[in-house]
Design a protein around this motif. Sequence first.
Motif, PDB file in Angstrom:
ATOM      1  N   PHE A  30       0.742  -1.077  -0.011  1.00  0.00           N
ATOM      2  CA  PHE A  30      -0.219  -0.070   0.022  1.00  0.00           C
ATOM      3  C   PHE A  30       0.989   1.185  -0.077  1.00  0.00           C
ATOM      4  O   PHE A  30       0.516   2.440  -0.567  1.00  0.00           O
ATOM      5  N   GLN A  31       2.023   1.167   0.488  1.00  0.00           N
ATOM      6  CA  GLN A  31       3.028   2.232   0.445  1.00  0.00           C
ATOM      7  C   GLN A  31       3.522   2.388  -0.985  1.00  0.00           C
ATOM      8  O   GLN A  31       4.014   3.729  -1.306  1.00  0.00           O
ATOM      9  N   GLY A  32       3.592   1.587  -2.018  1.00  0.00           N
ATOM     10  CA  GLY A  32       3.996   1.816  -3.265  1.00  0.00           C
ATOM     11  C   GLY A  32       4.793   0.388  -3.774  1.00  0.00           C
ATOM     12  O   GLY A  32       4.917  -0.534  -2.977  1.00  0.00           O
ATOM     13  N   ALA A  33       5.327   0.442  -4.862  1.00  0.00           N
ATOM     14  CA  ALA A  33       5.595  -0.700  -5.521  1.00  0.00           C
ATOM     15  C   ALA A  33       7.104  -0.970  -5.131  1.00  0.00           C
ATOM     16  O   ALA A  33       7.799   0.032  -4.583  1.00  0.00           O
ATOM     17  N   MET A  34       7.354  -2.214  -4.755  1.00  0.00           N
ATOM     18  CA  MET A  34       8.777  -2.645  -4.379  1.00  0.00           C
ATOM     19  C   MET A  34       9.070  -4.076  -4.930  1.00  0.00           C
ATOM     20  O   MET A  34       8.322  -4.659  -5.572  1.00  0.00           O
ATOM     21  N   ASN A  35      10.506  -4.157  -4.887  1.00  0.00           N
ATOM     22  CA  ASN A  35      10.919  -5.363  -5.361  1.00  0.00           C
ATOM     23  C   ASN A  35      11.219  -6.477  -4.295  1.00  0.00           C
ATOM     24  O   ASN A  35      10.816  -6.210  -3.054  1.00  0.00           O
ATOM     25  N   VAL A  36      11.618  -7.539  -4.662  1.00  0.00           N
ATOM     26  CA  VAL A  36      11.680  -8.593  -3.623  1.00  0.00           C
ATOM     27  C   VAL A  36      12.621  -8.287  -2.126  1.00  0.00           C
ATOM     28  O   VAL A  36      12.223  -8.485  -1.195  1.00  0.00           O
TER      29      VAL A  36
END
Length: 107
Positions: A30-36
């Motif tokens: 919900f905070q934003g897109a992220m990688n693994v």
Amino acid sequence: MKKKLDYQLCATRLKALADPDRLRIVELLFQGAMNVSELSEQMGEEMVKVSHHLGVLRHAEVVQCQKQGRFVIYQLHPDVVACGQDATGQQARRIDFGCCSFDLEGS
């Protein structure tokens, strides 16, 4: 009237969220897109474990991914996420599967 496949997809999505680590991933996204690796660092978990949970969420169409260079970026699927305001005027984080929806409480 909903079709049997609609109920199956809803049940698959609900099962995917029936795990504390996967709920944590959804909340972080919900905070934003992220990688693994970013998710792994924020959760304090091994990348292989986070990657497995992301696979379950992706299969259930709760998250979607996009390749950016050598990284895979994960974000909440736009068809299941709604942000708005709750009754007190605070930002609400809502998961909406069509068959049901629920709000994630703020921390």
